[in-house]
Design a protein around this motif. Structure first.
Motif, PDB file in Angstrom:
ATOM      1  N   GLY A 279      54.380  15.571  -1.011  1.00  0.00           N
ATOM      2  CA  GLY A 279      53.415  14.984  -0.076  1.00  0.00           C
ATOM      3  C   GLY A 279      52.220  15.861   0.242  1.00  0.00           C
ATOM      4  O   GLY A 279      51.290  15.428   0.908  1.00  0.00           O
ATOM      5  N   ALA A 280      52.219  17.101  -0.225  1.00  0.00           N
ATOM      6  CA  ALA A 280      51.144  18.025   0.128  1.00  0.00           C
ATOM      7  C   ALA A 280      49.847  17.720  -0.619  1.00  0.00           C
ATOM      8  O   ALA A 280      48.762  17.889  -0.067  1.00  0.00           O
ATOM      9  CB  ALA A 280      51.578  19.464  -0.149  1.00  0.00           C
ATOM     10  N   GLY A 281      49.958  17.269  -1.857  1.00  0.00           N
ATOM     11  CA  GLY A 281      48.757  16.988  -2.649  1.00  0.00           C
ATOM     12  C   GLY A 281      47.873  15.945  -2.005  1.00  0.00           C
ATOM     13  O   GLY A 281      46.651  16.108  -1.922  1.00  0.00           O
ATOM     14  N   GLU A 282      48.482  14.868  -1.532  1.00  0.00           N
ATOM     15  CA  GLU A 282      47.711  13.792  -0.889  1.00  0.00           C
ATOM     16  C   GLU A 282      47.095  14.275   0.422  1.00  0.00           C
ATOM     17  O   GLU A 282      45.951  13.939   0.743  1.00  0.00           O
ATOM     18  CB  GLU A 282      48.598  12.570  -0.612  1.00  0.00           C
ATOM     19  CG  GLU A 282      49.131  11.902  -1.855  1.00  0.00           C
ATOM     20  CD  GLU A 282      50.403  12.571  -2.378  1.00  0.00           C
ATOM     21  OE1 GLU A 282      51.081  13.306  -1.612  1.00  0.00           O
ATOM     22  OE2 GLU A 282      50.700  12.393  -3.561  1.00  0.00           O
ATOM     23  N   LEU A 283      47.859  15.070   1.165  1.00  0.00           N
ATOM     24  CA  LEU A 283      47.366  15.568   2.443  1.00  0.00           C
ATOM     25  C   LEU A 283      46.196  16.528   2.248  1.00  0.00           C
ATOM     26  O   LEU A 283      45.189  16.461   2.966  1.00  0.00           O
ATOM     27  CB  LEU A 283      48.507  16.258   3.198  1.00  0.00           C
ATOM     28  CG  LEU A 283      48.328  16.510   4.680  1.00  0.00           C
ATOM     29  CD1 LEU A 283      47.990  15.220   5.412  1.00  0.00           C
ATOM     30  CD2 LEU A 283      49.592  17.117   5.252  1.00  0.00           C
ATOM     31  N   LEU A 284      46.293  17.397   1.263  1.00  0.00           N
ATOM     32  CA  LEU A 284      45.196  18.326   0.982  1.00  0.00           C
ATOM     33  C   LEU A 284      43.968  17.592   0.453  1.00  0.00           C
ATOM     34  O   LEU A 284      42.834  17.950   0.785  1.00  0.00           O
ATOM     35  CB  LEU A 284      45.653  19.401  -0.001  1.00  0.00           C
ATOM     36  CG  LEU A 284      46.693  20.380   0.546  1.00  0.00           C
ATOM     37  CD1 LEU A 284      47.177  21.307  -0.555  1.00  0.00           C
ATOM     38  CD2 LEU A 284      46.153  21.158   1.717  1.00  0.00           C
TER      39      LEU A 284
ATOM     40  N   LEU B 234      50.366  25.063  -3.195  1.00  0.00           N
ATOM     41  CA  LEU B 234      50.726  24.263  -2.023  1.00  0.00           C
ATOM     42  C   LEU B 234      50.829  22.780  -2.374  1.00  0.00           C
ATOM     43  O   LEU B 234      51.689  22.072  -1.863  1.00  0.00           O
ATOM     44  CB  LEU B 234      49.682  24.438  -0.914  1.00  0.00           C
ATOM     45  CG  LEU B 234      49.639  25.770  -0.203  1.00  0.00           C
ATOM     46  CD1 LEU B 234      48.455  25.801   0.759  1.00  0.00           C
ATOM     47  CD2 LEU B 234      50.928  26.035   0.535  1.00  0.00           C
ATOM     48  N   ALA B 235      49.937  22.321  -3.233  1.00  0.00           N
ATOM     49  CA  ALA B 235      49.913  20.900  -3.600  1.00  0.00           C
ATOM     50  C   ALA B 235      51.162  20.491  -4.357  1.00  0.00           C
ATOM     51  O   ALA B 235      51.465  19.302  -4.452  1.00  0.00           O
ATOM     52  CB  ALA B 235      48.673  20.592  -4.431  1.00  0.00           C
ATOM     53  N   GLY B 236      51.910  21.461  -4.886  1.00  0.00           N
ATOM     54  CA  GLY B 236      53.142  21.147  -5.594  1.00  0.00           C
ATOM     55  C   GLY B 236      54.265  20.701  -4.676  1.00  0.00           C
ATOM     56  O   GLY B 236      55.241  20.096  -5.123  1.00  0.00           O
TER      57      GLY B 236
ATOM     58  N   THR C   6      50.819  21.223  10.909  1.00  0.00           N
ATOM     59  CA  THR C   6      52.181  20.951  11.373  1.00  0.00           C
ATOM     60  C   THR C   6      53.102  20.469  10.260  1.00  0.00           C
ATOM     61  O   THR C   6      54.265  20.180  10.517  1.00  0.00           O
ATOM     62  CB  THR C   6      52.165  19.914  12.512  1.00  0.00           C
ATOM     63  OG1 THR C   6      51.558  18.711  12.042  1.00  0.00           O
ATOM     64  CG2 THR C   6      51.411  20.446  13.719  1.00  0.00           C
ATOM     65  N   SER C   7      52.600  20.388   9.032  1.00  0.00           N
ATOM     66  CA  SER C   7      53.412  19.868   7.926  1.00  0.00           C
ATOM     67  C   SER C   7      54.414  20.871   7.389  1.00  0.00           C
ATOM     68  O   SER C   7      55.338  20.496   6.671  1.00  0.00           O
ATOM     69  CB  SER C   7      52.501  19.409   6.788  1.00  0.00           C
ATOM     70  OG  SER C   7      51.890  20.532   6.186  1.00  0.00           O
ATOM     71  N   GLY C   8      54.223  22.135   7.679  1.00  0.00           N
ATOM     72  CA  GLY C   8      55.131  23.151   7.189  1.00  0.00           C
ATOM     73  C   GLY C   8      54.748  23.722   5.832  1.00  0.00           C
ATOM     74  O   GLY C   8      55.454  24.560   5.287  1.00  0.00           O
ATOM     75  N   MET C   9      53.649  23.283   5.265  1.00  0.00           N
ATOM     76  CA  MET C   9      53.253  23.785   3.943  1.00  0.00           C
ATOM     77  C   MET C   9      52.551  25.137   4.021  1.00  0.00           C
ATOM     78  O   MET C   9      52.506  25.864   3.047  1.00  0.00           O
ATOM     79  CB  MET C   9      52.376  22.760   3.213  1.00  0.00           C
ATOM     80  CG  MET C   9      50.955  22.670   3.714  1.00  0.00           C
ATOM     81  SD  MET C   9      49.896  21.631   2.710  1.00  0.00           S
ATOM     82  CE  MET C   9      50.330  20.028   3.295  1.00  0.00           C
TER      83      MET C   9
ATOM     84  N   PRO D 122      40.820  20.298  -2.847  1.00  0.00           N
ATOM     85  CA  PRO D 122      40.355  19.443  -3.945  1.00  0.00           C
ATOM     86  C   PRO D 122      39.061  18.720  -3.592  1.00  0.00           C
ATOM     87  O   PRO D 122      38.871  18.307  -2.459  1.00  0.00           O
ATOM     88  CB  PRO D 122      41.484  18.424  -4.131  1.00  0.00           C
ATOM     89  CG  PRO D 122      42.587  18.841  -3.238  1.00  0.00           C
ATOM     90  CD  PRO D 122      42.101  19.915  -2.331  1.00  0.00           C
ATOM     91  N   VAL D 123      38.204  18.608  -4.572  1.00  0.00           N
ATOM     92  CA  VAL D 123      36.898  17.956  -4.341  1.00  0.00           C
ATOM     93  C   VAL D 123      36.949  16.517  -4.755  1.00  0.00           C
ATOM     94  O   VAL D 123      37.620  16.010  -5.511  1.00  0.00           O
ATOM     95  CB  VAL D 123      35.791  18.684  -5.130  1.00  0.00           C
ATOM     96  CG1 VAL D 123      34.478  17.978  -4.942  1.00  0.00           C
ATOM     97  CG2 VAL D 123      35.690  20.113  -4.672  1.00  0.00           C
TER      98      VAL D 123
END
Length: 176
Positions: free
Chosen positions: A111-116, A106-108, A55-58, A175-176
């Motif tokens: 807020g997407a990097g933290e969510l991923l 997507l992580a760019g 639902t984040s739109g990413m 991300p691991v």
């Protein structure tokens, strides 16, 4: 030698041993309940983070719908089909995040990097919780299969524990 005293001592030693074994079975069942609760919590957390990502739109609309539907079905499933629904969520996440390059793009987003990263961590924790649960099940089943436990019914009326067989493949792109 006084045989009645020897017989009493032997019966007492056997009783203490059986009591200790029954306590061990009980502790394993308690540990199994805790492992199942931890697995359920991790599965719930993973589906919550997957819904948040959807639902984040990413993601593109089709992928978003796929992930959101799988996460919702996993959260709303009953005990009888829970493993299949959770496996479907794993497959949807693998399809949504197939490689690292697309995920880096997507992580760019803000807020997407933290969510991923949180979704990747949730997927790893689900796998670890499932492994811990299944190891506990194997230990409990091994103890309960011993003749002493069966003959003296030291497990009481507790049901034989079952392993959780679900697909916990972590998406390669997260991300691991």
């Amino acid at each position: 030698m006084n045989w009645p005293y020897v017989a009493v001592i032997v019966v007492a030693v056997i009783g203490v041993y059986l009591s200790w074994t029954a306590g061990r079975v009980d502790r394993l069942h308690t540990r199994l309940d805790a492992a199942r609760a931890a697995l359920d919590a991790q599965l719930f957390r993973r589906s919550a983070v997957a819904l948040e990502v959807a639902t984040s739109g990413m993601l593109d609309p089709a992928t978003s719908l796929l992930v959101a539907d799988a996460a919702h079905r996993a959260r709303a499933s009953g005990e009888e089909d829970r493993e299949a629904r959770e496996s479907d969520l794993s497959k949807a996440l693998v399809a949504a995040f197939p490689e690292s390059e697309g995920t880096r793009e997507l992580a760019g987003q803000p807020g997407a990097g933290e969510l991923l990263a949180e979704l990747g961590a949730a997927c790893r924790r689900v796998d670890m919780a499932r492994r811990f649960h299944n190891d506990t099940v194997a230990t409990t089943r091994a103890l309960r299969s011993r003749w002493r436990v069966r003959w003296f019914r030291l497990a009481g009326r507790a049901a034989m524990p079952e392993t959780v067989e679900l697909d916990t493949t972590a998406p390669a792109g997260l991300p691991v």
